[in-house]
Structure formats: C-alpha cells, structure tokens
Design a protein around this motif. Sequence first.
Motif, PDB file in Angstrom:
ATOM      1  N   GLN A   1       0.946  -1.133   0.104  1.00  0.00           N
ATOM      2  CA  GLN A   1       0.180  -0.003  -0.039  1.00  0.00           C
ATOM      3  C   GLN A   1       0.704   1.380  -0.002  1.00  0.00           C
ATOM      4  O   GLN A   1       0.289   2.266   0.426  1.00  0.00           O
ATOM      5  N   LYS A   2       2.004   1.301  -0.431  1.00  0.00           N
ATOM      6  CA  LYS A   2       2.971   2.192  -0.486  1.00  0.00           C
ATOM      7  C   LYS A   2       2.666   3.205  -1.502  1.00  0.00           C
ATOM      8  O   LYS A   2       2.258   2.647  -2.685  1.00  0.00           O
ATOM      9  N   ASP A   3       2.511   4.603  -1.360  1.00  0.00           N
ATOM     10  CA  ASP A   3       2.312   5.448  -2.515  1.00  0.00           C
ATOM     11  C   ASP A   3       3.599   5.372  -3.396  1.00  0.00           C
ATOM     12  O   ASP A   3       4.813   5.335  -2.725  1.00  0.00           O
ATOM     13  N   GLU A   4       3.568   5.509  -4.606  1.00  0.00           N
ATOM     14  CA  GLU A   4       4.504   5.778  -5.837  1.00  0.00           C
ATOM     15  C   GLU A   4       4.638   7.083  -6.422  1.00  0.00           C
ATOM     16  O   GLU A   4       3.682   7.624  -7.016  1.00  0.00           O
ATOM     17  N   TRP A   5       5.848   7.805  -6.259  1.00  0.00           N
ATOM     18  CA  TRP A   5       5.875   8.906  -6.547  1.00  0.00           C
ATOM     19  C   TRP A   5       6.330   9.202  -8.006  1.00  0.00           C
ATOM     20  O   TRP A   5       6.454  10.240  -8.791  1.00  0.00           O
ATOM     21  N   GLN A   6       6.641   8.142  -8.795  1.00  0.00           N
ATOM     22  CA  GLN A   6       6.887   7.967 -10.198  1.00  0.00           C
ATOM     23  C   GLN A   6       6.565   6.403 -10.813  1.00  0.00           C
ATOM     24  O   GLN A   6       6.353   5.671  -9.771  1.00  0.00           O
ATOM     25  N   PRO A   7       6.216   6.395 -12.003  1.00  0.00           N
ATOM     26  CA  PRO A   7       5.647   5.302 -12.624  1.00  0.00           C
ATOM     27  C   PRO A   7       6.085   3.928 -12.284  1.00  0.00           C
ATOM     28  O   PRO A   7       7.429   3.753 -12.431  1.00  0.00           O
ATOM     29  N   ARG A   8       5.567   2.849 -11.645  1.00  0.00           N
ATOM     30  CA  ARG A   8       6.156   1.695 -11.278  1.00  0.00           C
ATOM     31  C   ARG A   8       5.767   0.546 -12.212  1.00  0.00           C
ATOM     32  O   ARG A   8       4.425   0.471 -12.093  1.00  0.00           O
ATOM     33  N   PRO A   9       6.413  -0.161 -12.817  1.00  0.00           N
ATOM     34  CA  PRO A   9       5.817  -1.185 -13.611  1.00  0.00           C
ATOM     35  C   PRO A   9       4.939  -2.211 -12.764  1.00  0.00           C
ATOM     36  O   PRO A   9       5.539  -2.525 -11.534  1.00  0.00           O
ATOM     37  N   VAL A  10       3.670  -2.871 -13.189  1.00  0.00           N
ATOM     38  CA  VAL A  10       3.179  -3.755 -12.368  1.00  0.00           C
ATOM     39  C   VAL A  10       3.552  -4.932 -12.979  1.00  0.00           C
ATOM     40  O   VAL A  10       3.486  -5.422 -14.210  1.00  0.00           O
ATOM     41  N   GLU A  11       3.908  -5.709 -11.906  1.00  0.00           N
ATOM     42  CA  GLU A  11       4.930  -6.904 -12.357  1.00  0.00           C
ATOM     43  C   GLU A  11       4.220  -7.756 -13.237  1.00  0.00           C
ATOM     44  O   GLU A  11       4.697  -8.483 -14.195  1.00  0.00           O
ATOM     45  N   ILE A  12       2.991  -8.178 -13.113  1.00  0.00           N
ATOM     46  CA  ILE A  12       2.278  -9.234 -13.763  1.00  0.00           C
ATOM     47  C   ILE A  12       2.201  -8.977 -15.075  1.00  0.00           C
ATOM     48  O   ILE A  12       1.885  -9.775 -15.858  1.00  0.00           O
ATOM     49  N   PHE A  13       1.994  -7.719 -15.585  1.00  0.00           N
ATOM     50  CA  PHE A  13       1.798  -7.381 -16.858  1.00  0.00           C
ATOM     51  C   PHE A  13       3.376  -7.041 -17.546  1.00  0.00           C
ATOM     52  O   PHE A  13       3.238  -6.216 -18.522  1.00  0.00           O
ATOM     53  N   GLN A  14       4.381  -7.417 -17.168  1.00  0.00           N
ATOM     54  CA  GLN A  14       5.463  -7.310 -17.644  1.00  0.00           C
ATOM     55  C   GLN A  14       6.165  -8.705 -18.330  1.00  0.00           C
ATOM     56  O   GLN A  14       7.100  -8.604 -18.760  1.00  0.00           O
ATOM     57  N   LYS A  15       5.302  -9.697 -18.057  1.00  0.00           N
ATOM     58  CA  LYS A  15       5.937 -10.970 -18.576  1.00  0.00           C
ATOM     59  C   LYS A  15       5.174 -11.643 -19.529  1.00  0.00           C
ATOM     60  O   LYS A  15       5.066 -11.131 -20.807  1.00  0.00           O
TER      61      LYS A  15
END
Length: 406
Positions: free
Chosen positions: A305-319
């Motif tokens: 539940q951590k805020d992300e200050w820049q775009p972070r890839p969603v792992e499940i949609f990277q493979k």
Amino acid sequence: MAISRNANTAKGRFSPPLSVLVFVLLHGKGHHQNLLAKGGASPAVVDWRIQGIWCSGSAEEGRGGPAGFRSESRRGYHPARKARGRRRRRGQGAVVLRHAACHYVALNSDGRCFSWGRNEKGQLGHGDTLLRNLPTVVSKLSKYNIIAAGVGRNHTVVVTDEGESFAFGDNKHGQLGMGSLRSGFTLQELRCQPVPSLVTKATNAICGANFNVWLSSVEGSSILTTGLPQYGQLGHGSDNEYIANVSSVRLAYDPQPNPRAIVALSGKTVVKVACGTNHTVAVDSSGFVYTSGFGGYGRLGHNEQKDEWQPRPVEIFQKNNILSPSDIISAGSASSACTASRGQLYMWGKLNNWGDECMYPKPVRDLSGWNIRCMASGSMHHIVCAHDSCISWGLSEYGEFGYGPT
C-alpha cells in the motif's frame, strides 16, 4: 480517464461525496446517433449526434442532463447482465465516469462541446458560474473541432484536432496547465471560460480529481502531468510536501501548474492512461502497465500500500500478460483494472465495501470469454460493455447500475 469516442445512451446517478458511474451504450448507424437518458419509466431523447460523453453527477444539481433519475439501493455481488436493448455494432460502445466531479461534458460528431451540471468554479466554460440543468454548447470553443475531453472535480480540459488544449474551472493546484495559478488572467476569466494550456501536439486529456494528464505526439514527451502532487500521482518523483505553518506544523503541497513530461517514461511512448481520484495508470506501446500515486487498498497493484511517486511497472503485466492495442484500462476511485491475456479482465484495489482489498491484479473469472470493449468504475461499483451487453456489479445506492425501479 481514458475515453471511447461514440455514445448515445446514458444512465446513472450519484450524490456527492460518493463516487459516480455513468455509462453509455451505442446504437444507430455511423455518427447519426442520439443521446438517450432514462428518466422514470420512459426514455428521453436529445436530438444530437453524440461522439463521446464525459460526466458524473446527481440529477438534484442539474447533472442528470436531459432527464432525472430514479434510484434504488441494491448490491450486485457478481457481474449482472443488463437487459439488452437494440443490438450495437462492435466499436460503438463507451463507458465513462468521473469519480469526484459533479458536471458533464459531451462532444458531438461535428466537434462541438456541450456541458452541464455544477458550475461554481466555472468548470462548464460558459463565462459564468451559473448551474446548467440542460446540455449547453460551450460557445468559446465553437470554432474548434474538439476531439477529446476530461473532467476533474472542478475543472475541465479539452483537446482539439490540431493538438491544442484548453482548460477551464478551478486552478487552485495548477491543474489547468497554464504555467501559473493565475497566468495573467483575471479571476473571472480564469474560472469561467476556456484558456489555453501549455501543451503542444496533445492527443488526449485525462483528469484525476485535482490533477491532469495529457498524451502528446511529441517524441520523448508522450505523457505530461500537472496539478496536485500530494500522493505522487504526477509521476515526477516527489509529492512536493512542505510545512505551510511552522507553529501548527500544517503540511501543504506545492502546486504544479507547468505541464511536465514524466522523465521515468521519456524513453517510452505512452498510448493509454486512466486516472483515479489520486492515482494514475499508464500503458506504453509495448503493452507494459505502470501505476503511480496513492497506494491505499493496493490500487497500484504492487502487493503493498505504499504511494509511488513515479511510474512503477506492474509486475504481472511485464511478462506473459502484456496488453495488446485492443486491450482496455480503467481506474476507479480506489481500484484499477485492465484486460490482458486475450481479453481477460484483471482488477485490483478496493473492489467493494464488504470484502478485503485485492493487493495485486486478479482475473475476474465471471467475465472470462466476454469481449470487453470498455469499462469504468466508481467508488464501489463497476460496469463494462461486452459483446452486445452492459454488465454491472458492486454497490448501487443511487441507481448507478441503471436497472430501473425495483
């Protein structure tokens, strides 16, 4: 918010501060279509040729547009298929919403822009702050061909076919993208009529509650953001927090009125964006999904539940589950969604108010095999257009499902 361009049937209602869901079904041939709104037991038709509609609101404050809406409180624990109307051809469906707004914007096939609903911040663009109960053309934009629009809590942004962008309404956080909070305009001008945003070659505009995202055809600057940075939803690596009053230790967030390209995505071409109230979901041309902003309830899909200050890839949609050009994305007030893996719908975040949150993307098995063309989510309710049907589920307190009186 990502928008499909054609629309002619709208149903739904909400009452602030609850999130809203408004959905649009299409029928008819070509662009010769009407906007249909259900009011009571019979439909009311507005004789337009509608291309798209961006909206949310309660009929009590003029946001119901052509007709009011009755509602019943009910829950749909699983996706339920709405009664089928006239069969719609593929590509002629749209589902749209605005989680925090109380006004509507609609575009017709001639590129004219209409707006109605609440207007205390001049978000309708008519040069005043008067509420409008009926769709009214934004005369200041009449000489432009408007191809896209977005609505925030109290602001509106539109894009022309020549890549220009205009904005109107509240600019407290710099969400109009004019380079400053006043930009040399008088307060009345700033609030009530369209003013140019500092974005070139814009192709789309998507709004969160108090921030804005543009897609652009400029190489290396395919996504730009402006407005409130509180949770990192702008994607620039900071929430711009500072102490506004030392004696009370009151925190504030420095407005960002200059549209800035997201550096973390400068080497990629962003093709789709959806905005929640305080988070952003983006997809690049390779089909990879990125999220930033408020991480509460797992709405960013990173199993935390951590805020992300820049775009972070969603792992499940990277493979193995990268998105194809025909896949869709959506962002609710506290949730996110997309289709992948041959159209399978995945959702994550707070999906309803009677169960646990979903911390990472999970497939919605009830909709496996459906051809989902578009989707939108409110606070705890969701709706999709699939095949020739409109399917909705979640919590409906103000007629959001559009099932009619029960």
